[in-house]
Write a protein that holds these residues in place. Structure first.
Motif, short mmCIF file in Angstrom:
data_model
loop_
_atom_site.label_atom_id
_atom_site.label_comp_id
_atom_site.label_asym_id
_atom_site.label_seq_id
_atom_site.Cartn_x
_atom_site.Cartn_y
_atom_site.Cartn_z
N PHE B 83 0.83 -1.21 0.00
CA PHE B 83 0.00 0.00 0.00
C PHE B 83 0.86 1.26 0.00
O PHE B 83 0.66 2.17 -0.80
CB PHE B 83 -0.91 -0.01 1.23
CG PHE B 83 -1.53 1.32 1.55
CD1 PHE B 83 -2.47 1.89 0.70
CD2 PHE B 83 -1.18 2.02 2.70
CE1 PHE B 83 -3.04 3.11 0.99
CE2 PHE B 83 -1.74 3.24 3.00
CZ PHE B 83 -2.67 3.79 2.14
N LYS B 86 2.66 1.99 -3.25
CA LYS B 86 1.73 2.51 -4.26
C LYS B 86 1.35 3.96 -3.95
O LYS B 86 1.26 4.79 -4.84
CB LYS B 86 0.48 1.63 -4.32
CG LYS B 86 -0.29 1.78 -5.60
CD LYS B 86 -1.14 0.58 -5.89
CE LYS B 86 -1.74 0.70 -7.28
NZ LYS B 86 -2.91 -0.16 -7.44
N SER B 92 0.83 8.34 -8.01
CA SER B 92 -0.19 8.54 -6.98
C SER B 92 -0.35 10.02 -6.70
O SER B 92 0.60 10.78 -6.82
CB SER B 92 0.22 7.80 -5.71
OG SER B 92 -0.38 8.38 -4.59
N GLY B 96 -4.76 7.99 -0.11
CA GLY B 96 -5.26 6.63 -0.27
C GLY B 96 -5.71 6.06 1.06
O GLY B 96 -5.62 6.75 2.08
N ASP B 193 -7.18 -4.57 2.56
CA ASP B 193 -7.68 -4.04 1.30
C ASP B 193 -7.19 -2.60 1.18
O ASP B 193 -7.19 -1.89 2.18
CB ASP B 193 -9.22 -4.06 1.32
CG ASP B 193 -9.78 -4.16 -0.08
OD1 ASP B 193 -8.98 -4.05 -1.03
OD2 ASP B 193 -11.00 -4.35 -0.22
N SER B 195 -6.70 1.05 -1.46
CA SER B 195 -6.90 1.78 -2.71
C SER B 195 -6.16 3.10 -2.59
O SER B 195 -6.03 3.66 -1.50
CB SER B 195 -8.38 2.04 -2.94
OG SER B 195 -8.90 2.81 -1.89
N THR B 196 -5.64 3.56 -3.71
CA THR B 196 -4.91 4.83 -3.69
C THR B 196 -5.47 5.78 -4.74
O THR B 196 -6.41 5.44 -5.46
CB THR B 196 -3.41 4.61 -3.97
OG1 THR B 196 -3.30 3.88 -5.18
CG2 THR B 196 -2.75 3.87 -2.85
N SER B 199 -9.55 7.12 -5.19
CA SER B 199 -10.71 6.42 -5.77
C SER B 199 -11.86 6.54 -4.77
O SER B 199 -11.75 6.15 -3.62
CB SER B 199 -10.36 4.95 -6.01
OG SER B 199 -9.94 4.36 -4.80
N PRO B 202 -14.61 3.51 -2.11
CA PRO B 202 -13.98 2.23 -2.43
C PRO B 202 -14.76 1.04 -1.88
O PRO B 202 -14.80 -0.01 -2.50
CB PRO B 202 -12.61 2.34 -1.75
CG PRO B 202 -12.78 3.36 -0.70
CD PRO B 202 -13.89 4.25 -1.09
N ASN B 206 -15.81 -1.95 -4.12
CA ASN B 206 -15.33 -3.29 -3.80
C ASN B 206 -16.49 -4.26 -3.66
O ASN B 206 -16.43 -5.41 -4.12
CB ASN B 206 -14.53 -3.26 -2.50
CG ASN B 206 -13.17 -2.63 -2.72
OD1 ASN B 206 -12.78 -2.38 -3.86
ND2 ASN B 206 -12.47 -2.37 -1.63
#
Lengths: 545, 218
Positions: B83, B86, B92, B96, B193, B195-196, B199, B202, B206
């Motif tokens: 994570f 990313k 990026s 996130g 889990d 996300s970056t 988004s 999420p 998901n």
């Protein structure tokens, strides 16, 4: 049957609570030992309470037992508010309470009220023990309580690492401060934690015996008394990375004599000064501490001593290499000796000045005598220096008028005398005065007179012709200087220099133009052409002399 | 059943991300781990004990506690590393979130794949900042530490609420509730889990993905 079961469940629960109390004390104290802790998992099952590996420290166990003072068969429930107090003690012996961890048991009656206040959401309602359920405390419920106690202990372990005392404990060392603990059975003494201490409830567990409440109150302001050692304060400072060290004046010893406000103020100031932490300390130091290097004598009148400030010692702004313009007429060798000599003589002069101040202004004879002594001393010194030996005699004659002026001004007050002498001094004195502004010499001292005299000794006798030519410009300069004592010396001196240069060139020009006249004059005397040039040049010299 | 959800918003430098997230997740996992269940019979079992370790952070003035379990530490570290890499990568936008989700499985019903039902989700939402000078960096070191202290206090507060946790099952259903893959500890089933790049929503996305995937897998 049910009564028996209830009794058995109560007994079991009591055992849990007792274990929780002991383990909590262990967790708290061990976390403050100043080292990282690591305990290994034991997947095959161990005898550790609440399935958490917390090793028992024998000292802590003894202390907890002593605090609880349980006789055989006595219940822990009556003893319960068990507190572990963590405090800091500096190497100087000052003490500061950091936090109090407590385990308490609220009786069943107040259970509901407390539960209603603290538990929110559906989870609480489903687990609130009803009266009917209370009677049916099954082994399953005991199991749930056991698990909850396990979570509570885990929370305690996690939280002990977050309070400020943990960071302090990790940095403790015997030279500066140590962390101490005390186990006692009482209401938590939170009043010793200072203002704005924080209270955190770690958990509350409702049981048939009451609500088990675990909580902590900890100090947020890491204050320490001024006498409590700089090290601890700095350690606390380091730990907190705060910009200021809070010093609390009379928190710890309110009854002692040393805590009078004046004393505290001074000691606080001292501590700050030594620490030099604040950027503002520089601005506070406006006074030059003249008492440090030069203490007044035993019987001096302190009231008459002047408080020197920085402005007394600030040298006036002058353009670079201005002294070169000024001392062009002087020999270079003398200048260097001069400065050396001044450095050597300055303390003596200063002392003379001090004694004079103290004795009062009526001591003129003595004053003059002192000055004369100094004069002779300088003279003898000058005689030993070959290149300048001839000049002083002349220059001693020239300032005779200024000497009389000084004698006239002597009965006046010090300030007036100094201002008068400043006004009367020719402009060239500035360079000497500037250099004589060494530390501990006041502008009112007679060093100025000496400087003037000294300068006169060292000055080459001014050329007569030049001085005549310079007369108008010099007077104008003097007038300007008299008008404004603080006028820029550089500008004036450069003006004078430029003026004299102009005069010289004008004069040369004049000579050049009247060259024919001179030739005629020479030819009238009937001399040869070759000797006429020599005489012309000598004539030129004659003129300039 | 609705899962409990907690969101922590944090702002810090990129290099502090790993430790900040680890301190929160390890504190949660420490509370959500029990000792290994060792069955001696069908209903007879003994529970192992959990050891704990203090972990000092390098980039934050903070110490947290985690279970003494290398395998758990590795698993958590791997997820957080992925994570944070990313999040800190050039593509990026510096924001996130990563979540730790506790779930339980439903029994297999012949053809259907096993269904995972989350019951508790801990989300850390991160915004990256860059400090210009060392003073700011030092200040942030303290600020993030204070922030994490708050979060740990909050976590312990929530843990001691009498909220839902799955009941201890019988031996044959143990791995529907607990992650039995660890040799030394037994946490509730969990997964990570993340996300970056901002988004949005999420969790909703998901959930939709999950539904579609599961439908296709049928």
């Amino acid at each position: 049957m049910s009564a028996q079961r209830l009794n058995a469940a109560e007994k079991e629960l009591e055992k849990y609570i007792k274990s929780l109390a002991f383990k909590s004390a262990q967790v708290v104290v061990q976390s403050r030992l100043g080292e990282k802790i690591q305990t290994q998992c034991s997947p095959l099952g161990g005898n550790d309470w609440f399935n958490i590996v917390v090793q028992d420290h024998p000292d802590v166990l003894d202390e907890t037992k002593r605090a609880l003072a349980l006789k055989p068969g006595e219940s822990i429930l009556q003893r319960l508010p068990l507190c572990v107090e963590i405090s800091l003690r500096t190497s100087e012996g000052d003490k500061m309470m950091l936090e109090v961890w407590s385990l308490d048991l609220l009786p069943v009656d107040s259970n509901k009220a407390a539960a209603g206040e603290d538990c929110k959401g559906e989870g609480c309602n489903t687990n609130t023990i009803n009266d009917s359920q209370t009677l049916k405390a099954s082994s399953h419920q005991l199991h749930v309580i056991y698990n909850r106690m396990s979570i509570m202990l885990k929370s305690l372990i996690s939280l002990t690492r977050t309070t400020p005392a943990y960071k302090l404990s990790r940095r403790q060392c015997p030279e500066s401060y140590g962390i101490y603990y005390r186990v006692y059975v009482d209401r938590p003494q939170v009043h010793t934690l200072g203002e704005r201490h924080k209270q955190v409830k770690i958990g509350q567990l409702n049981t048939i015996l009451g609500s088990v409440i675990m909580s902590v109150a900890y100090r947020t302001k890491l204050t320490i008394s001024p006498t409590a050692g700089h090290q601890a304060a700095s350690a606390a400072h380091q730990a907190q990375h705060n910009n200021t060290i809070m010093l609390k004046s009379d928190h710890f010893r309110p009854a002692s004599d040393a805590s009078s406000p004046v004393h505290q103020m001074s000691s606080v100031k001292f501590a700050v000064g030594v620490g030099g932490a604040g950027p503002g300390t520089a601005s506070d130091k406006r006074f030059i501490d003249i008492e440090k290097p030069l203490r007044p004598g035993a019987f001096t009148d302190l009231g008459k001593l002047r408080q020197f400030t920085e402005t007394d010692f600030v040298l006036p702004e002058t353009p670079p290499f201005e002294w070169m313009l000024r001392t062009r007429h002087e020999s270079n060798g003398c200048g260097s000796i001069e400065s050396l000599n001044r450095k050597c003589e300055s303390p003596v002069l200063n002392n003379n000045n001090n004694t004079y101040n103290i004795n009062g202004s009526g001591n003129n004879d003595n004053h003059n005598h002192n000055n004369n002594n100094n004069v002779t001393a300088f003279k003898s010194f000058e005689k030993s220096t070959a290149p300048c030996a001839a000049s002083p005699i002349k220059s001693l004659l020239i300032p005779a008028s200024s000497a009389t002026l000084r004698n006239n001004s002597a009965p006046m007050l010090q300030e007036q005398a100094s201002s008068a002498s400043q006004l009367q001094q020719p402009l060239d004195d500035d360079s000497l005065l500037k250099e004589l502004h060494f530390p501990f010499a006041s502008p009112t001292s007679h060093v100025n007179d000496l400087a003037k005299f000294y300068r006169e000794c060292y000055h080459a006798p001014p050329l007569r012709g030049l001085s005549e030519l310079q007369a108008p410009s010099a007077t104008s300069c003097g007038a300007t200087a008299a008008a404004s004592a603080t006028a820029a010396a550089a500008a004036l001196s450069s003006n004078a220099a430029a003026g004299s240069m102009d005069d010289l060139s004008r004069q040369l020009e004049q000579f050049e133009t009247s060259l024919d006249d001179y030739d005629k004059l020479v030819s009238q005397f009937g001399l040869s052409g070759s000797s006429s040039t020599g005489s012309r040049s000598s004539g030129g010299l004659q003129m300039s002399n | 059943m609705n899962a409990r959800s907690q969101i922590f918003d944090l702002t810090m430098e990129g290099r502090q991300v790993d430790e900040a997230v680890a301190s929160i997740f390890h504190t949660v996992l420490f509370h959500r781990c029990s000792g290994k269940y060792m069955y001696t019979g069908d209903s007879q079992y003994s529970i192992g004990t959990v050891g704990y370790s203090d972990v000092d952070c390098d980039f934050i003035d903070f110490t947290y506690v985690c279970c003494t379990s290398d395998s758990l530490a590795r698993k958590v570290k791997r997820a957080i590393n992925m994570f944070s890499e990313k999040l800190r990568s050039s593509d990026s936008c510096g924001s996130g979130q990563i979540s730790l989700e506790f779930f339980q499985k439903k029994k297999n019903r012949w053809l259907f794949t096993q269904e995972s039902i989350p019951w508790e989700v801990w989300t850390v939402h991160l915004d990256l900042i860059k400090h210009e000078n060392e003073d700011d960096r030092q200040l942030s070191r303290e600020n993030v530490s204070d922030l994490l202290t708050e979060k740990v206090i909050y976590i312990t507060e929530l843990m001691n609420r009498h909220d839902y946790v799955p009941k201890t099952p019988s031996q044959n259903e143990l791995d529907l509730i607990f992650d039995t893959s660890f040799p030394d500890i037994q946490p509730y089933l969990f997964k990570f889990d993340f996300s970056t790049s901002g988004s949005t929503a999420p969790s909703m996305g998901n959930a939709m993905k999950k539904i579609i995937k599961e439908t296709l897998a049928m």
